[in-house]
Write a protein that holds these residues in place. Structure first.
Motif, PDB file in Angstrom:
ATOM      1  N   ALA A  69       0.850  -1.188   0.000  1.00  0.00           N
ATOM      2  CA  ALA A  69       0.000   0.000   0.000  1.00  0.00           C
ATOM      3  C   ALA A  69       0.891   1.245   0.000  1.00  0.00           C
ATOM      4  O   ALA A  69       2.089   1.184   0.319  1.00  0.00           O
ATOM      5  CB  ALA A  69      -0.920  -0.003   1.221  1.00  0.00           C
ATOM      6  N   LEU A  70       0.304   2.385  -0.345  1.00  0.00           N
ATOM      7  CA  LEU A  70       1.087   3.616  -0.461  1.00  0.00           C
ATOM      8  C   LEU A  70       1.867   3.942   0.811  1.00  0.00           C
ATOM      9  O   LEU A  70       3.050   4.297   0.726  1.00  0.00           O
ATOM     10  CB  LEU A  70       0.174   4.777  -0.854  1.00  0.00           C
ATOM     11  N   PRO A  71       1.287   3.846   2.016  1.00  0.00           N
ATOM     12  CA  PRO A  71       2.108   4.113   3.211  1.00  0.00           C
ATOM     13  C   PRO A  71       3.308   3.189   3.310  1.00  0.00           C
ATOM     14  O   PRO A  71       4.396   3.610   3.725  1.00  0.00           O
ATOM     15  CB  PRO A  71       1.123   3.903   4.371  1.00  0.00           C
ATOM     16  N   GLU A  72       3.127   1.928   2.936  1.00  0.00           N
ATOM     17  CA  GLU A  72       4.248   0.986   2.982  1.00  0.00           C
ATOM     18  C   GLU A  72       5.303   1.325   1.933  1.00  0.00           C
ATOM     19  O   GLU A  72       6.508   1.153   2.170  1.00  0.00           O
ATOM     20  CB  GLU A  72       3.738  -0.435   2.751  1.00  0.00           C
ATOM     21  N   ILE A  73       4.857   1.799   0.777  1.00  0.00           N
ATOM     22  CA  ILE A  73       5.811   2.136  -0.286  1.00  0.00           C
ATOM     23  C   ILE A  73       6.816   3.163   0.212  1.00  0.00           C
ATOM     24  O   ILE A  73       8.030   3.054  -0.034  1.00  0.00           O
ATOM     25  CB  ILE A  73       5.061   2.658  -1.520  1.00  0.00           C
ATOM     26  N   LEU A  74       6.333   4.170   0.938  1.00  0.00           N
ATOM     27  CA  LEU A  74       7.241   5.196   1.451  1.00  0.00           C
ATOM     28  C   LEU A  74       7.988   4.723   2.689  1.00  0.00           C
ATOM     29  O   LEU A  74       9.196   4.964   2.827  1.00  0.00           O
ATOM     30  CB  LEU A  74       6.457   6.470   1.760  1.00  0.00           C
ATOM     31  N   ALA A  75       7.293   4.043   3.602  1.00  0.00           N
ATOM     32  CA  ALA A  75       7.944   3.604   4.837  1.00  0.00           C
ATOM     33  C   ALA A  75       9.039   2.583   4.552  1.00  0.00           C
ATOM     34  O   ALA A  75      10.114   2.623   5.155  1.00  0.00           O
ATOM     35  CB  ALA A  75       6.911   3.031   5.802  1.00  0.00           C
ATOM     36  N   TYR A  76       8.775   1.645   3.628  1.00  0.00           N
ATOM     37  CA  TYR A  76       9.763   0.630   3.280  1.00  0.00           C
ATOM     38  C   TYR A  76      10.650   1.058   2.107  1.00  0.00           C
ATOM     39  O   TYR A  76      11.558   0.324   1.719  1.00  0.00           O
ATOM     40  CB  TYR A  76       9.067  -0.696   2.937  1.00  0.00           C
ATOM     41  N   SER A  77      10.360   2.199   1.525  1.00  0.00           N
ATOM     42  CA  SER A  77      11.154   2.779   0.436  1.00  0.00           C
ATOM     43  C   SER A  77      11.311   1.800  -0.723  1.00  0.00           C
ATOM     44  O   SER A  77      12.420   1.431  -1.128  1.00  0.00           O
ATOM     45  CB  SER A  77      12.538   3.203   0.957  1.00  0.00           C
ATOM     46  N   SER A  78      10.199   1.400  -1.296  1.00  0.00           N
ATOM     47  CA  SER A  78      10.207   0.414  -2.373  1.00  0.00           C
ATOM     48  C   SER A  78      10.482   1.067  -3.726  1.00  0.00           C
ATOM     49  O   SER A  78       9.729   1.925  -4.185  1.00  0.00           O
ATOM     50  CB  SER A  78       8.856  -0.311  -2.419  1.00  0.00           C
ATOM     51  N   ASN A  79      11.560   0.648  -4.350  1.00  0.00           N
ATOM     52  CA  ASN A  79      11.871   1.110  -5.708  1.00  0.00           C
ATOM     53  C   ASN A  79      10.852   0.574  -6.709  1.00  0.00           C
ATOM     54  O   ASN A  79      10.414   1.290  -7.624  1.00  0.00           O
ATOM     55  CB  ASN A  79      13.269   0.655  -6.127  1.00  0.00           C
TER      56      ASN A  79
END
Length: 654
Positions: A359-369
């Motif tokens: 999810a979008l919060p995880e994308i930023l928190a986990y810094s997914s390329n």
């Protein structure tokens, strides 16, 4: 009667000497020349009497004045002296080049009068002997250099540019013919290294050579006596420098940068670049190590405004803001990060990825390329580039410095799908740290992009800007940035009571051949505080950090840059009058909190739920949960082919 002879001096009988005998009452004739002579004598006598009378009156007045000044009114000379000082024409005391101060009036640069020593070599009889005598009273001089200057057929040569009164007296006592003094000016920088790159410096003639001194050279020269007030705060400068320098030392980096900016006005409160130099001793700047022209070794190179670097994961903030604002994703939408993206013989992958849909919060928190690349691809190359240009990433920033760089961004005709993929997670584009913090300031301040400035603005002045995202998107981004600090890679930068939000970014450096350099990276953190009502944005970067024992072998931004940001915040917030919100901390954090995943029911059968809620979702600010159908539309399509990812385009390996 006997006659006696006449006396020896008696006149001869019957003859007169010197006059003519005349009868009493007879007329005497006077010649015309005699009359003229007598008239002239009378006029002279009158003039002498008049002059004597005038001098008598004058000396009488002087005597009376002296008597009054010394006996009757002895305090009158003091009042007269004061009147003379008050009536002295200002032109006799013209100040030199205008002073430069920080926002609080602390002197950063000022011109002081000095005495210079110069010589006429033609008048020096014994250059070697004169040089030895000069060096004996001015030991800072070089004997060989002074001897060379005192020799030859020149008529002018500077020996020393600035002498103290004692040194001047010592030189004067030598009595060497051919040496002369002149009144000159010298630019003094009381703060030394503080703001060295911003101030820049002047040459020996007092002309600006770099920085603000050069940008405002005409103003500083013509508006004598008028200070130039910058937006900098010296206290913030020192805190930034100390924090960045500490991380450079701990992680054996080659340099770094730090910037702090007012998000509402664009004022740069602090900006440092390391290594730096001491403006109080400019001569030492020239003696740098071999390879001084390289950015890593040249202390005059300003990493904050001239250095262009791939921003790495800090750019994921721009990607998320773009996708939210354009409506291609919502706060509970997400993308597949379970499989690498292969383009030709290169692969895009995550660093310690979760290998699942995020999810979008995880994308930023986990810094997914991977998820960030998919998010940018959903926007499309055309709109992606337009957004980057609108955020100021396509041109030079109009800050009051001559030393600024143009970002390295693909041209419209060269911007392809692969560029959108890599730029989505901060690679394939190079910008300055000032570009990054300016863009992030717009993301957190309500969506208004304001140009950065080094000039102090009047308190309360409303600064115009350009709207780049909506207020609703800005509000959602603030909560996502806070989540990165509380749950993601920025945890080491959190300071209780100040609610820092931001994003870390680690990017490999590019070498001269255009390829990525192994184990050479940029570690950066960009954020703002306090996130419930942002006032300042903060950027910290360390160039080429190396792992150490305390970092367990890591040199990523979470270990390097985020702690430096926390150190700066902990030190400068009280200085800027910001007290920690300790009593309302729980309330504020609850208003900013955002769960990593949306609450969803378990999948049917034995399959695990795709996303379990990390905790119950509190009321959200500025974001509305999408309907179930919309949320399902954002679910991953694991069997779908990757859209437009298989072109034979070269991309650097990660």
């Amino acid at each position: 009667m006997p006659s006696f002879p006449p006396p020896p001096d008696a006149p001869p009988a019957g003859r007169t000497i010197g006059h003519t005998a005349a009868a009493p009452g007879a007329l005497v004739r006077v010649s015309q020349p005699e009359l003229v002579r007598r008239a002239a004598l009378e006029r002279t006598r009158s003039r002498l009497l008049l002059a004597a009378g005038g001098f008598a009156v004058l000396f009488g007045a002087v005597a009376a004045r002296l008597a009054d000044a010394t006996l009757i009114s002895p305090v009158a000379p003091v009042r007269l002296a004061a009147m003379v000082r008050q009536n002295t024409p200002p032109a006799e005391h013209l100040p030199g080049r205008g002073a430069i101060t920080d926002r609080n009036g602390e002197l950063l640069a000022v011109t002081l009068p000095i005495t210079a020593l110069y010589a006429n070599p033609r008048e020096i009889q014994d250059p070697a002997g004169a040089a030895r005598r000069l060096v004996s009273v001015l030991p800072q001089l070089n004997l060989e250099a002074v001897t060379a200057r005192l020799s030859g057929e020149r008529q002018f040569a500077y020996i020393a540019r600035a002498l103290t009164p004692r040194e001047q007296q010592s030189v004067n006592s030598l009595g060497i013919p051919g040496l002369y003094f002149e009144q000159a000016e010298r630019r003094i920088y009381p703060q030394g290294r503080a703001a060295a790159h911003i101030l820049g410096g002047v040459d020996v003639d007092g002309n600006g050579t770099a920085g603000v001194e050069r940008f405002h050279d005409e103003r500083l020269r013509t508006r004598r006596g008028e200070d130039l007030r910058l937006s900098l705060d010296v206290r913030v400068q020192l805190a930034l420098r100390d924090a960045v320098q500490q991380q450079i030392t701990d992680f054996n980096g080659i340099g770094g940068a730090g910037i702090m900016m007012d998000v509402q006005t664009g004022e740069i409160v602090g900006m440092v670049s390391l290594p730096d130099f001491d403006l109080a001793e400019p001569a030492r700047v020239e003696a740098v190590a071999p390879g001084a022209n390289e950015q890593g070794n040249n202390p005059r190179f300003n990493r904050a405004t001239v250095g262009v670097y791939e921003p790495g994961s800090t750019f994921k903030l721009l990607t998320a803001a773009m996708a939210l604002d354009l409506g291609t994703v919502n706060v509970w939408g997400g993308y597949d990060a379970s499989r690498p993206i292969r383009v030709g013989r290169f692969t895009i992958n995550d660093y310690r990825g979760k290998n699942r849909w995020l999810a979008l919060p995880e994308i930023l928190a986990y810094s997914s390329n991977l998820a960030s690349a998919h998010m940018a691809a959903a926007v499309g190359p055309t709109r992606h580039r337009e957004f980057m240009v609108r955020m100021g990433m396509g041109s030079r920033l109009s800050v009051e410095l001559p030393e600024t760089a143009v970002p390295l961004i693909p041209r419209p005709q060269h911007w392809r799908d692969i560029n959108t993929l890599t730029i989505g997670f901060g690679h394939g584009i190079s910008v300055t740290p000032l570009h990054v913090i300016t863009g992030v300031s717009a993301i957190v301040n309500g969506g208004i992009l304001r140009p950065p400035t080094l000039m102090a603005r009047p308190h309360g002045e409303v600064v115009d800007g350009t709207r780049v995202i909506s207020e609703r998107t800005s509000d959602t981004m603030r909560r996502l940035m806070r989540l990165v600090v509380t749950e993601g890679s920025g945890r080491s930068g959190d300071v209780p009571g100040y609610f820092l939000g931001g994003k870390t970014g680690t990017a490999q450096k590019i070498g001269p051949n255009g390829r990525y350099l192994e184990n050479k990276r940029i570690a950066a953190f960009v954020g703002a505080f306090p996130m419930q009502a942002p006032r300042y944005a903060l950027y910290v970067m360390v160039d080429e950090p190396k792992p150490n024992a305390r970092s367990h072998g890591f040199a990523t931004a979470g270990w390097v840059a985020a702690p430096a940001a926390g150190a700066v915040l902990r030190r400068v917030a009280p200085i800027l009058g910001m007290a920690p919100e300790t009593e309302r901390a729980a309330e504020i954090q609850a208003a900013l909190a955002m769960p990593m995943q949306p609450g969803r029911p378990r999948a049917p059968g034995n399959a695990p739920a795709r996303a379990e809620p990390a905790r119950s979702a509190p009321p959200r600010v500025g974001a509305v949960a999408p309907p179930a159908s919309q949320d399902r539309a954002q679910a991953p399509r694991r069997n779908a082919s990757e859209p437009a990812l298989l072109r034979e385009v070269s991309i650097a390996p990660r």
